[in-house]
Design a protein around this motif. Structure first.
Motif, PDB file in Angstrom:
ATOM      1  N   MET A 193       0.850  -1.195   0.000  1.00 41.30           N
ATOM      2  CA  MET A 193       0.000   0.000   0.000  1.00 41.30           C
ATOM      3  C   MET A 193       0.886   1.245   0.000  1.00 41.30           C
ATOM      4  SD  MET A 193      -2.930   1.195   2.727  1.00 41.30           S
ATOM      5  CE  MET A 193      -4.018  -0.167   2.327  1.00 41.30           C
ATOM      6  N   LYS A 245      -2.189   6.178   0.076  1.00 41.64           N
ATOM      7  CA  LYS A 245      -3.368   5.415   0.462  1.00 41.64           C
ATOM      8  C   LYS A 245      -3.441   5.243   1.972  1.00 41.64           C
ATOM      9  CE  LYS A 245      -4.062   2.802  -3.821  1.00 41.64           C
ATOM     10  NZ  LYS A 245      -4.141   1.436  -4.427  1.00 41.64           N
ATOM     11  N   ARG A 246      -2.263   5.064   2.623  1.00 42.74           N
ATOM     12  CA  ARG A 246      -2.248   4.954   4.073  1.00 42.74           C
ATOM     13  C   ARG A 246      -2.748   6.250   4.718  1.00 42.74           C
ATOM     14  NH1 ARG A 246       0.857   0.708   6.164  1.00 42.74           N
ATOM     15  NH2 ARG A 246       2.024  -0.454   4.576  1.00 42.74           N
ATOM     16  N   THR A 281      -4.647   8.484   3.347  1.00 41.36           N
ATOM     17  CA  THR A 281      -6.079   8.636   3.055  1.00 41.36           C
ATOM     18  C   THR A 281      -6.913   7.839   4.048  1.00 41.36           C
ATOM     19  OG1 THR A 281      -5.680   8.973   0.690  1.00 41.36           O
ATOM     20  CG2 THR A 281      -7.889   8.254   1.336  1.00 41.36           C
ATOM     21  N   GLY A 282      -6.472   6.622   4.356  1.00 47.72           N
ATOM     22  CA  GLY A 282      -7.186   5.802   5.321  1.00 47.72           C
ATOM     23  C   GLY A 282      -7.197   6.419   6.707  1.00 47.72           C
ATOM     24  N   LEU A 341      -9.624   9.411   6.687  1.00 46.63           N
ATOM     25  CA  LEU A 341     -11.033   9.047   6.689  1.00 46.63           C
ATOM     26  C   LEU A 341     -11.467   8.479   8.042  1.00 46.63           C
ATOM     27  CD1 LEU A 341     -11.487   7.496   3.132  1.00 46.63           C
ATOM     28  CD2 LEU A 341     -12.332   9.691   3.976  1.00 46.63           C
ATOM     29  N   MET A 342     -10.612   7.681   8.662  1.00 45.68           N
ATOM     30  CA  MET A 342     -10.957   7.146   9.984  1.00 45.68           C
ATOM     31  C   MET A 342     -11.057   8.277  11.010  1.00 45.68           C
ATOM     32  SD  MET A 342      -8.962   3.481  10.373  1.00 45.68           S
ATOM     33  CE  MET A 342      -7.405   3.982   9.640  1.00 45.68           C
ATOM     34  N   LEU A 366     -15.553   5.734   4.468  1.00 50.08           N
ATOM     35  CA  LEU A 366     -14.626   4.814   5.129  1.00 50.08           C
ATOM     36  C   LEU A 366     -14.892   3.370   4.726  1.00 50.08           C
ATOM     37  CD1 LEU A 366     -12.343   4.451   7.141  1.00 50.08           C
ATOM     38  CD2 LEU A 366     -14.038   4.370   8.981  1.00 50.08           C
ATOM     39  N   TYR A 404     -13.648   2.829   1.250  1.00 47.11           N
ATOM     40  CA  TYR A 404     -12.180   2.823   1.254  1.00 47.11           C
ATOM     41  C   TYR A 404     -11.655   1.462   1.715  1.00 47.11           C
ATOM     42  CZ  TYR A 404      -7.426   3.503   2.876  1.00 47.11           C
ATOM     43  OH  TYR A 404      -6.075   3.347   3.089  1.00 47.11           O
ATOM     44  N   LEU A 405     -12.244   0.928   2.792  1.00 43.23           N
ATOM     45  CA  LEU A 405     -11.796  -0.361   3.314  1.00 43.23           C
ATOM     46  C   LEU A 405     -12.082  -1.487   2.322  1.00 43.23           C
ATOM     47  CD1 LEU A 405     -12.928   0.012   7.048  1.00 43.23           C
ATOM     48  CD2 LEU A 405     -10.606   0.160   6.127  1.00 43.23           C
ATOM     49  N   TYR A 410     -18.495   7.877  -3.576  1.00 40.08           N
ATOM     50  CA  TYR A 410     -17.271   7.847  -2.777  1.00 40.08           C
ATOM     51  C   TYR A 410     -16.543   9.182  -2.839  1.00 40.08           C
ATOM     52  CZ  TYR A 410     -12.463   6.866  -1.437  1.00 40.08           C
ATOM     53  OH  TYR A 410     -11.223   6.922  -0.853  1.00 40.08           O
ATOM     54  N   TYR A 422     -15.969  11.616   0.266  1.00 43.02           N
ATOM     55  CA  TYR A 422     -14.585  11.961   0.608  1.00 43.02           C
ATOM     56  C   TYR A 422     -14.417  13.481   0.656  1.00 43.02           C
ATOM     57  CZ  TYR A 422      -9.502  12.272   0.405  1.00 43.02           C
ATOM     58  OH  TYR A 422      -8.192  12.567   0.670  1.00 43.02           O
TER      59      TYR A 422
END
Length: 322
Positions: free
Chosen positions: A1, A5-6, A8-9, A12-13, A49, A52-53, A68, A72
């Motif tokens: 990853m 992307k990390r 972004t995660g 979002l969390m 989220l 994304y997951l 999405y 976002y």
């Protein structure tokens, strides 16, 4: 990853958690902002989220991909929304007034104004007696703290709609400002009228429009607000399930005063304290987050801010001037 992307995660969390926090704070602060904004943000962040997951790269259905991206994009609204309503929550707590006079053991008949602004404190309320020679309703431009003639300033009448642009028609209840009478399209039977003209204040609960018109003809001011107490009798049936700070413009021992709750409390508790004090007449003063913006001038000339969150759509205030 990838790092992007990390991040972004993580974003979002964090925004999903913060949006739920904002939604919870919205209820605690009793904000008057649009409900749908704080109801939809947690949903949008949850959708973003989950997708994304699951993996945005797997999306082939264009409407879902657009959903999405939209969700976002709303994540960038979460922080401003949370800050705004968190400030609203903070604004619900009354500042401690150290210079107030302890009135817990003072007979009610001795709670009286002096030659300068005085504040009395019971277990439950502050009683403000601002120094004044006149009381005005200011509309449009917010009164300035640099105006040394002002000894008290707070919100007065309700406004019908949240509008940045000022309009006299948006003020609920007939009102007068500096001798000008304004006929409001929004009158309530439950209102009482407060007037000030020729150096005298008055409360009227029957012929309210006539009272405000009379004050205007004499060059004075007046406005309408929910009636609370008339001739020492409760005339307001108001039930709020949550505690908050309350304020009343009142007549106590024949003198005009402003009464604030010391801390957040239920409305019936506030009314019980007004009855205990023997308030003769009183009208309600709006105390929602932002609308409760208020300050007074101490005897030494310094301004003490009680609730310091002005909102740009608040457009009328009652001011005491010496």
């Amino acid at each position: 990853m990838t790092l992007r992307k990390r991040l972004t995660g993580i974003w979002l969390m964090a925004m999903a958690l913060l949006s739920f926090g904002a939604y919870t704070t919205f209820f605690v602060a009793q904000m008057s902002a649009p409900y749908i904004v704080y109801w939809t943000l947690p949903i949008f962040q949850s959708i973003a989220l989950v997708i994304y997951l699951w993996g945005p790269d797997k999306i082939r259905f264009k409407p879902l991909k657009l959903t999405y991206r939209l969700c976002y994009a709303t994540s960038f609204l979460v922080i401003p929304a949370f800050v705004f309503i968190f400030m609203g929550l903070i604004s619900q707590y009354h500042v401690n007034i150290k210079e107030s006079i302890d009135a817990r053991n003072i007979p009610v008949k001795d709670i009286l104004p002096g030659d300068e602004t005085l504040i009395f404190k019971t277990d439950k309320v502050y009683v403000f007696f601002p120094e004044y020679t006149t009381v005005d309703l200011e509309c449009g431009k917010r009164p300035s703290k640099s105006d040394e003639s002002i000894t008290w300033c707070c919100g007065a009448a309700f406004q019908h709609a949240v509008q940045i642009k000022f309009s006299q028609d948006n003020i609920e209840g007939d009102h007068a400002s500096h001798g000008e009478f304004y006929d409001s399209p929004y009158d309530r039977d439950s209102d009482g009228a407060f007037t000030f003209a020729n150096g005298q204040f008055g409360f009227e609960f029957e012929n309210k429009t006539e009272a405000v018109q009379k004050a205007a003809k004499a060059g004075g001011s007046g406005f309408m607000q929910l009636a609370m107490i008339k001739d020492k009798r409760n005339v307001m049936n108001f039930d709020r399930p949550r505690a908050r700070c309350y304020r009343a413009l009142a007549e106590l021992n024949g003198n005009l005063c402003v009464i604030d709750s010391v801390k957040m409390m239920h409305f019936n508790e506030f009314m019980s304290e007004l009855r205990r004090l023997g308030v003769t007449n009183a009208v309600y003063m709006d105390m929602g987050a932002g609308w409760n913006y208020s300050w007074y001038r101490c005897a030494n000339g310094k301004v003490r801010t009680l609730f310091g969150l002005p909102v740009p759509w608040s457009h009328n205030w009652i001011v005491f001037r010496k």
